[in-house]
Design an enzyme around this catalytic site. Sequence first.
Site, PDB file in Angstrom:
ATOM      1  NE  ARG A  35     -73.014  84.166 -12.691  1.00 12.94           N
ATOM      2  CZ  ARG A  35     -72.663  84.512 -13.920  1.00 12.94           C
ATOM      3  NH1 ARG A  35     -72.841  85.755 -14.326  1.00 12.94           N
ATOM      4  NH2 ARG A  35     -72.156  83.632 -14.770  1.00 12.94           N
TER       5      ARG A  35
ATOM      6  CG  HIS B  18     -66.850  84.342  -7.560  1.00 13.73           C
ATOM      7  ND1 HIS B  18     -68.107  83.861  -7.274  1.00 13.73           N
ATOM      8  CD2 HIS B  18     -67.052  85.476  -8.271  1.00 13.73           C
ATOM      9  CE1 HIS B  18     -69.016  84.657  -7.774  1.00 13.73           C
ATOM     10  NE2 HIS B  18     -68.400  85.651  -8.397  1.00 13.73           N
TER      11      HIS B  18
ATOM     12  CE1 TYR C  98     -51.579 102.799  -7.803  1.00 15.56           C
ATOM     13  CE2 TYR C  98     -53.727 102.778  -8.891  1.00 15.56           C
ATOM     14  CZ  TYR C  98     -52.347 102.953  -8.944  1.00 15.56           C
ATOM     15  OH  TYR C  98     -51.750 103.279 -10.139  1.00 15.56           O
TER      16      TYR C  98
END
Length: 810
Positions: A29, A75, A119
Site C-alpha cells: 500500500r 484494488h 462530477y
Amino acid sequence: MEYKIFEKDLNEELKNSYLLYSLSVIVSRAIPDVRDGLKPVQRRILYSMSELSLRHNSSFKKCARIVGEVMGKYHPHGDAAIYDALVRMAQPFSMRYPLVEGQGNFGSVDGDPAAAMRYTEARMQELGEYMLLDIDKNTVDFRDNFDGSLQEPIVLPTRVPNLLMNGSSGIAVGMTTNIPPHNLKELVDALKVLIDNPEVEIKDLLKHIKGPDFPTGGVIVDGENLEELYETGKGKITIRGKYKIEEKENGTSIVFEEIPYGVSKSDVIEQIVKFAVKKKDEKKDPGIRDVRDESDKEGTRLVIELKRDANIKRLINDLFKHTNLQSYFYAQMNVINKGKPSLMNLKELMQAFIDHRIEIVTRRTNFDLEKAKKRAHIVEGLIKAVQGIDTVIEIIRNSLNPQDALKNLQDTIGVSEEQAKAIADMKLISLSRLETDNLVKELNDLYAQIKNASDVLQDKEKLMNIIKEELDEVAKKFGDERRTEIVLHKGELADEVDLIRDENIIIVLTKWGYIKAIPANEYKVQGRGGKGAKGLKISENDNVKELVFTNRLSKLMLISSAGKAYQINTYEVEMGSKNSKGEHIANYIGLSEGEKVKTLIPISLDGDYDKDILIFTKLGKVKRTSLREFMNARSSGIRAINIVENDTVVDAIVLDGEDKNLLVVTKKGMALNFNSSQVRRMGRDAMGVNAIKLKKDDEVVDVVLVDNNKKLLIITERGYGKRVEFSSYRPQNRGGIGLKTVRDISKIGNIVAAMSVEDGEDVLIFTEKGKAIRVNVDNITVLNRITQGVIVVRLDKDDAVVDAIEVKDD
C-alpha cells in the site's frame, strides 16, 4: 465433528500477526516500488485507464467510472482511497509532472478538496502513457488480481524515472517515505552520466541534479546540506516562499509569487493575520497594513501591504520565522526494492531505475526478436509457395480435406506446419508481381530486424545507447526548466559580485542601528581645528556609533552586545552619501530584542579565515579564537564569546598569522601593553581571560596593535588629541593595571578612540551631532605619554566626539 486445538502463546501470536500485517501495508500500500516509483493503487489506476483507452488524445471519462474499474478489478480497498490517489496524480501543485489530466474541480493549493467523483472527469497525460509503453511485449511479469479472475502487472515498464521525477510520500506501519521531486532534464543528464560511468560518485551526479525541484517553486535555502541527504537517503530541506518588493503610489508591498511545497495559501494568510495581531497586542507593530490573495490561473500572488515606517527586512524574517512561508521537507527515501523495504541513496535509486530499464529493453528486444523470427519463417514459406504456385494449387486440389492438404504441402514442398497454414490462408491476389516483391522486401526487413535485435542482446553498449536515446526523447518531449531556486549559505561570493566595482568605503553605524556605506573620497582634507562637514543625516537624539574603513568586496562581521557574531557581504550594505540616512541594521541581520551591534570587523576573503581573532570586552576580558570558527556565521548569527551581565564587546583585532603586542586603552586614560601570545586559543563559547585590571568606573574603549614604525593617536570626547610613540609604553603582563596615558581627564574628557597611524595619514573624527572632520595626522602634535594633547576639532557647546577612524587614500 472433530476439532483441532492449537495452543499458542498470546504474545507470540500477536507479534507474528502484527508483523505480517505491517509488512503487508508496507509492501502492498504505502511504499513505492523503486523501479516505477508507484504505489500499487497508482499503478492500478494507470493500468485501468490504459484498459479503458483513456489516452491523452481520447475523450475524458467520469472519474467514478475509472474508480469503479480499479476497485472492481484490482484494488478492493474503498473508493475514497482510489479517488484521492487519482486526484493527486492530476494536481499540478502536488505532482511535478502530473500523470493524469483532470477536467473539473480537482482541488486547489489552498487546500480545497476536489469535487465528488461523479462530477469530475479524467484521462491520462501523454507522460502517463510513457509509463505503460511496451507493456504488451512481455516486458513485465503479471500476477493474479485479488480474486484470481484477472491479471495485473507487478510493475510498469516505465520509460521515465518517475520515482525521482515526481517523488513520493507515504506512511506505513513503523515506516515512512518522503522522496522529493526533481527536474526531469537534470535527472536524464545524471542518468546518462551514471550509465557511462557506474563508478561515478554522488557529488559528481549532483553537478547535474542541482537538488529537489518542487512543483510550487520556492527557494531551498540550505543547499549545502543536499549532498549529505543524497549520500544517506535522509535529511531536512528548508524551503521558503519567493517574493519581490513592489513600490506603488499607495505604498510598499511584499508580494509572494511562490510558496513552499505542500503549504496551504489560506493557512499562510491566517498565520500572517495572527502574527500581526499578536505583535500589536505586544505593542510591537510589525507594519502590516493589509493582506490579500490576488492569485489566479496565471499563478500565486499573495500581497502584504506595508505601512510607511515598516522595517521590510525584519518583517520578512519574522514572516519566515512565524508562518509557513518557511517550511521543512523531511526526506526519507524508503522504497520497495526486490520485494523488501530499503532506505536508498540517490545513486542507488538511479541505478535501480537503470537496471529496470535494462531488463525492460532486454525483454522487449527478445519479444521483438522472436516475433520477427516467426514472421520471417512464415514469409519464407509464402515466398516458396509463390515460386511453386502451380504445384501448390495441384496439391490443394487433389487433397481429400484441409488437413490432408496441409500434410501434403509439408511433405511435397518442404514447409513447416505454420508455413503450410499460412500458404493455405493466402489470397489469390497475393500472386501478383507487386505482392510478391513486397514479400521479398518484408523478408529482407525482417532479417535486418533480427540482426539488429541479436546485436543488441549480444552488445551491452548498444543496449545502453538505446536506453540513453529513449531518455533523451523523454527529456526533449516532457522536460522543462527548474522551478525551485537553490541557495548555498556556504561558498564564495555570488556571481553578482562580478558586476560590483570595488572601491574603498566607510561603513557607518549609528546608535539607533542605521547603517550605510559611504565612498571614502567624499571627505576632503581640512586643517587642524576646522569645524567639519555634515557626515551623516541622523534623526533627533541619534548619533554615530561605529565606523570602519574597508572595501566593497570584503565580508563584514558584526559582533553584538550579546556576544554573537553576524556576517554579511559588505556589498550588500546600501551605498549612500554623507547626507543619507542609511538602512536599519535589522534589514541585514536578525538581532534579538534588546541586542545591539557593538563592533564592526571588515574581513578580507584572501586568507583572513586562516587567522586568529581577539575579542575584547568593556570589562577588560579578551578571548582568542580562530576566525575559521566564524566562517559559517550568517545573518542569523552564531555565538562569538560568552559574556557576563553588564559586559559588552568593545573591539576585535585580527592577527596576521603571528603574535603581536597589543595596547589596551581605557576611557579613564590607562593603557596596558602585552603580547597576544599570553592569550591562548579558545572555542566560540568560552568567556575569555583578563586583559587589563580596571579601576572603578573605568572601561576599555579601544585595543591597538603596537607598531614602532607608527604612532599611537588618542582622541578625547572634548576634541583633544595627540600622537605618542609606542616606545613610551613598556611591555607588561596581561591582567595588570597598565600605565597612565593622559592627565586631567576632567578637562579634556574621556578617551573615545585610540588607533595606530603613520605620518601623512588622514583620520575621520565623528561627533554626536553627526558632524565629521577629516584631518591629516601631521597636524596633530607628537607629545609625551602623560600630556593632555591639543585641540583637534572645535565642538559646539552641546556636542562631543564619539569616534574616529584612520583613512587611507589610493
